[in-house]
Enzyme design. Structure first.
Site, PDB file in Angstrom:
ATOM      1  N   LYS A 195      79.980 -21.316  13.359  1.00 40.09           N
ATOM      2  CA  LYS A 195      80.030 -20.480  13.768  1.00 40.09           C
ATOM      3  C   LYS A 195      80.770 -19.829  14.006  1.00 40.09           C
ATOM      4  CE  LYS A 195      77.123 -20.937   9.916  1.00 40.09           C
ATOM      5  NZ  LYS A 195      76.006 -20.909   9.860  1.00 40.09           N
TER       6      LYS A 195
HETATM    7  C1  PLP Z   1      74.460 -21.792   9.195  1.00 39.07           C
HETATM    8  C2  PLP Z   1      74.317 -20.686   7.968  1.00 39.07           C
HETATM    9  C3  PLP Z   1      73.057 -20.198   7.493  1.00 39.07           C
HETATM   10  C4  PLP Z   1      71.608 -20.657   8.485  1.00 39.07           C
HETATM   11  O1  PLP Z   1      71.961 -21.415  10.017  1.00 39.07           O
HETATM   12  P1  PLP Z   1      71.561 -22.184  11.374  1.00 39.07           P
HETATM   13  O2  PLP Z   1      71.428 -21.403  12.869  1.00 39.07           O
HETATM   14  O3  PLP Z   1      72.223 -23.699  11.318  1.00 39.07           O
HETATM   15  O4  PLP Z   1      69.892 -22.462  10.944  1.00 39.07           O
HETATM   16  C5  PLP Z   1      72.148 -19.981   7.323  1.00 39.07           C
HETATM   17  N1  PLP Z   1      72.889 -18.985   5.923  1.00 39.07           N
HETATM   18  C6  PLP Z   1      74.264 -19.586   5.910  1.00 39.07           C
HETATM   19  C7  PLP Z   1      75.313 -18.780   4.866  1.00 39.07           C
HETATM   20  C8  PLP Z   1      74.916 -20.438   6.850  1.00 39.07           C
HETATM   21  O5  PLP Z   1      75.912 -20.495   6.940  1.00 39.07           O
END
Ligand code: PLP
Length: 402
Positions: A195
């Protein structure tokens, strides 16, 4: 440009290029090692410092950090009062966590189909699914492009629903010139390494709502309270606490928070590099008739977590999976976002049928995610473009020859 047929003429990268990757520099490493030398590894001064910096950055009154984005979504569902029998409307074009968080609370995810241009949830589809059991909407800013938040907010106001925005892709994006994080009742950001910024693992909820803020804090720490005004009995000593609700251990460590603070300083630079790469891709692929480049709404500015192309399969001699595999063979780490959530076997066994969201299923058949992250060099970007041109060009030529 003449196109060579067959795999033999393909130029293969010498090393594998992933679709996403963290950017860690010496400042990040120093920030983390400083915590390791200090007094607290978890629940020290870095978590609240990160929370206040992130809240300021996204224009929210409060931010609450969690051990990951999924835990943060779970907490938001708790704070919104989602429970047994409640329905929550979300998009199928997302990671499973956007819907799983509803199941964790005993609620029922309801999938609304997407807009076929933006791939974001379609507010008209949402409206058609609202019942007296609907409690919340979880829009997802897919790829970093904000969903149609004004229309969603209007529906929420009309029907008394809570909006929990899954902005895992959209830290640094804006909607009508306002930062994502300052718009919905609660907004979730993920700090996973692919991210925009990372803490190793981590997540955040941004909110302006004091009631939600308190509930999020409780949920993160077992439902334990210490403030005398919230205790059932007068505290017999300073050590005293009470568990007043059922929470979890969803805390972020100080090690992670220090990394997140250091990363947050680089967010603007990360996003502008992502935008630049996306521009280069757009420019390169705009003229290729078999490739649909990402459509961008005027009301939002994407933070470009993902660059997703849509193939016009009618012009190609092979299907999406073949194109995907050919690119992979050239060491281009393409990916696929997403399998519509309800098509996963777990959801199918809960009774969600194939064909539930026809547009999402159709779009899913033709999408490919190309590598996009701030650490990509211009050469990496050119490698991706050259590989896509070769593979798509060949498949178009083969298609014409047939
Ligand atoms: C990455 C992601 C999540 C979850 O985040 P984590 O930190 O990996 O638990 C939820 N929704 C979307 C759309 C994501 O891309």
């Amino acid at each position: 440009m003449s196109v060579r047929a067959g795999q033999a003429g393909y130029k293969r990268r010498s090393s594998f290029l992933p679709y996403g990757r963290q950017w860690i520099d010496e400042k990040d490493i120093e920030a983390v090692t400083a915590v390791l030398r200090g007094d607290y590894l978890t629940t020290g001064p870095y978590v609240p410092e990160f929370e206040s910096k992130l809240a300021e950055k996204v224009g929210a009154r409060y931010a609450v950090a969690f051990s990951n984005g999924t835990a943060a979504l779970h907490a938001a569902c708790y704070a919104a009062g989602i429970g047994e029998g409640d329905e929550v409307i979300t998009t199928p074009m997302t990671f499973a966590a956007s819907a799983n968080c509803v199941l964790y609370q005993g609620g029922t995810p309801v999938f609304a189909d997407i807009d076929e241009q933006t791939y974001n949830i379609d507010p008209r589809a949402v409206e058609s699914l609202i019942t007296e059991r609907t409690k919340a909407i979880i829009p997802v800013d897919f790829t970093g492009q904000p969903a149609n938040l004004a229309a969603i907010q209007e529906l929420a106001a009309k029907h008394g629903l809570v909006v929990i925005e899954d902005a895992a892709h959209a830290l640094g994006a804006t909607y009508r010139s306002r930062p994502i994080g300052s718009i919905s009742d609660m907004t979730m950001f993920s700090l996973h390494p692919v991210k925009h910024i990372t803490a190793g693992e981590g997540g955040v909820i941004a909110t302006d709502n004091e009631l939600y803020y308190g509930r999020l804090l409780d949920f993160r720490n077992h439902g334990i309270v210490r403030e005398p005004s919230r205790l059932d009995q007068a505290p017999p000593g300073k050590w005293y606490y009470e568990m007043q609700s059922l929470g979890y251990n969803y805390r972020l460590t100080d090690i992670s928070a220090a990394l997140a603070i250091s990363q947050l300083d680089k967010l603007d630079a990360f996003v502008s590099r992502r935008r630049k790469i996306a521009d280069t891709y757009n420019h390169a692929f705009r003229e290729m008739s078999a490739i649909g480049i990402p459509y961008q709404e005027q009301f939002g500015e994407s933070s470009w977590h993902l660059y997703v192309i849509r193939l016009d399969l009618g012009q190609l001699s092979v299907g999406r999976d073949d194109i995907f595999n050919r690119l992979h063979e050239l060491n281009i780490g393409v990916n696929l976002h997403y399998i519509p959530v309800y098509l996963h076997p777990y959801y199918r066994r809960l009774g969600y049928p194939q064909g539930l969201c026809k547009k999402a299923e159709r779009v899913y058949e033709s999408l490919i995610t190309l590598p996009l992250y701030p650490g990509m060099t211009d050469e990496d970007v050119e490698d991706v473009i050259a590989a896509v041109r070769q593979v798509i060009g060949d498949c178009m030529e083969e298609s014409v020859r047939r």
